[in-house]
Design an enzyme around this catalytic site. Structure first.
Site, mmCIF file in Angstrom:
data_model
loop_
_atom_site.group_PDB
_atom_site.id
_atom_site.type_symbol
_atom_site.label_atom_id
_atom_site.label_comp_id
_atom_site.label_asym_id
_atom_site.label_seq_id
_atom_site.Cartn_x
_atom_site.Cartn_y
_atom_site.Cartn_z
ATOM 1 N N TYR A 175 101.815 65.810 78.700
ATOM 2 C CA TYR A 175 100.765 65.948 79.682
ATOM 3 C C TYR A 175 100.496 64.609 80.360
ATOM 4 O O TYR A 175 100.907 63.552 79.857
ATOM 5 C CB TYR A 175 99.467 66.506 79.072
ATOM 6 C CG TYR A 175 98.754 65.558 78.144
ATOM 7 C CD1 TYR A 175 98.995 65.606 76.773
ATOM 8 C CD2 TYR A 175 97.828 64.633 78.628
ATOM 9 C CE1 TYR A 175 98.341 64.738 75.916
ATOM 10 C CE2 TYR A 175 97.176 63.766 77.773
ATOM 11 C CZ TYR A 175 97.428 63.820 76.421
ATOM 12 O OH TYR A 175 96.784 62.972 75.562
ATOM 13 N N CYS A 176 99.764 64.721 81.473
ATOM 14 C CA CYS A 176 99.649 63.583 82.366
ATOM 15 C C CYS A 176 98.222 63.469 82.891
ATOM 16 O O CYS A 176 97.300 63.991 82.296
ATOM 17 C CB CYS A 176 100.640 63.800 83.505
ATOM 18 S SG CYS A 176 101.068 62.305 84.321
ATOM 19 N N ARG A 177 98.084 62.809 84.042
ATOM 20 C CA ARG A 177 96.769 62.597 84.644
ATOM 21 C C ARG A 177 96.195 63.867 85.255
ATOM 22 O O ARG A 177 94.998 64.043 85.334
ATOM 23 C CB ARG A 177 96.883 61.549 85.759
ATOM 24 C CG ARG A 177 97.007 60.142 85.259
ATOM 25 C CD ARG A 177 97.330 59.226 86.416
ATOM 26 N NE ARG A 177 97.248 57.834 85.998
ATOM 27 C CZ ARG A 177 97.791 56.835 86.675
ATOM 28 N NH1 ARG A 177 98.469 57.091 87.786
ATOM 29 N NH2 ARG A 177 97.664 55.593 86.244
ATOM 30 N N CYS A 181 100.390 64.699 89.172
ATOM 31 C CA CYS A 181 101.020 63.544 88.558
ATOM 32 C C CYS A 181 102.438 63.911 88.124
ATOM 33 O O CYS A 181 102.654 64.933 87.475
ATOM 34 C CB CYS A 181 100.193 63.106 87.356
ATOM 35 S SG CYS A 181 100.850 61.640 86.624
#
Lengths: 221, 221
Positions: A175-177, A181
């Site tokens: 997972y990311c921002r 992203c």
DNA sequence: TAACTATTCAATTAATCAATTGAATAGTTT
DNA sequence: AAACTATTCAATTGATTAATTGAATAGTTA
């Protein structure tokens, strides 16, 4: 319309005005991941220091951000998770109705959105069964200020080097921002090329947290 | 920030810009209840016809409303329930953080918010048990275009006259256009003065509908 | 076809917003 | 106390938005 109701709409309009600038939306996006100084935000966004400060005043006056002092630095942070929810609503409305947004997403995420993203609920379930490795691909500063429990941090610049370290027998979720992203896309794509079962989480960390799901600031080691 | 991400933020900013005007928020509030013509909206809001039309163009260009023709009339309607969710997020952010909003609500709803409001979930449960009468206190036009199933319509101008018609042995729940609408407060207060067990629903009809809860356009008779 | 109803558009004016530049403020370090 | 770092504020300029007024457009009715 009654005077009081008119004034209530004016207050709502003020908040909408505060987020009607692309620059302020970008600032909020960075602050959703971690608290930051004016100087750091200026560098991240490319805005001048004075202009960055001006935009932050607008956000502060409309109660979207708060500020605390750390020596001679002022550290800005989101006022609450409801601000994340507001931006999420804004993004969903744009994605639902604006053809231009759909067009941009298609060009931005070419072939990438077909990486079997999984939902936060699915990840919650998989985590409880112990069958998944969660990877946070944001910069370390953002990881340190809050992440999904048991998530491993692999910052973007270390992706190529450290993906080999992962236990290939388990499913990996990155997972990311947030939805715009690319880091989690890159990670999942690289892992799938190595024959690993990997998925990307639909939401970013701020959305996960704003939904009341578990988070921690503990390091993984 | 990449050019594409910047353009995505610009699109989000455009939508925020569209709702950064108190007048356009009021227009959206009226459209959340029922589709309406430009002339009707002009009369409801007090804006000139030209100005009303101008604001509707802004909302339409940013995909918050749609328009259909009915003879020589143009009927405007919300583009989707996500627009209701967006305004709800905006309102919650304002109520959470802006002291001015809290102050206005206190003066606007003096003593009124202490009328044991019930949530949509509670109403869903009570409805299934058949132990409640639901009253829609919006104008009839709005009722006709959609209401909670089995709800009785008592428009604001008929409140005094028709509240006597209700079965006093049951609990009564009144709902309205939304949290800033006073009609349901008035109805509940009047009923409680007659010794009837009455509550007001926290949400308005648009929020109920946007949450995916059951609605109908069928008349009560 | 003319008259009417409903609505949109263009031009104008006033108000507001955004970025830059230089000055001012505040805390820390030497 | 002076110098430095970090940040905010004020003045200015240019761009954008909002409301009004009058003209233009489009569908309906007589």
């Amino acid at each position: 319309m009654s005077s009081v109701k008119k004034q209530l709409f004016e207050q709502l309009a003020n908040i909408a005005q505060a987020i009607s600038s692309p620059q302020r939306l970008e600032l909020l996006d960075y602050l959703a991941q971690a608290e930051r100084s004016v100087e750091e935000l200026s560098q991240l966004t490319g805005l001048s220091l004075a202009n960055t400060s001006r935009h932050l005043q607008v956000l502060k006056q409309n109660a979207l951000v708060e500020v605390r002092k750390d020596g001679n630095k002022r550290l800005y942070l989101l006022a609450g998770n409801d601000v994340v929810n507001l931006i999420t609503s804004l993004r969903k409305t744009a994605e639902t109705h604006l053809a231009q947004v759909e067009f941009l997403l298609d060009s931005y995420l070419t072939q990438k959105d077909k990486l079997d993203p999984i939902s936060a609920d699915q990840l919650m379930e998989m985590s409880q069964n112990g069958e998944v490795i969660v990877v946070d691909v944001r910069p370390e500063k953002e990881y340190r200020q809050g992440h999904i429990p048991h998530a491993i941090n692999i910052p973007p610049e270390d992706l190529d080097r450290r993906l080999n370290e992962l236990d290939n027998s388990k499913t990996i979720v990155a997972y990311c921002r947030g939805p715009y992203c690319l880091f989690s896309y890159d990670a999942v794509e690289a892992l799938q090329k190595k024959g690993v079962t990997a998925h990307r989480l639909v939401d970013g960390f701020p959305e996960w947290k704003a939904a009341g799901r578990p988070t921690t600031e503990k390091s993984q080691s």
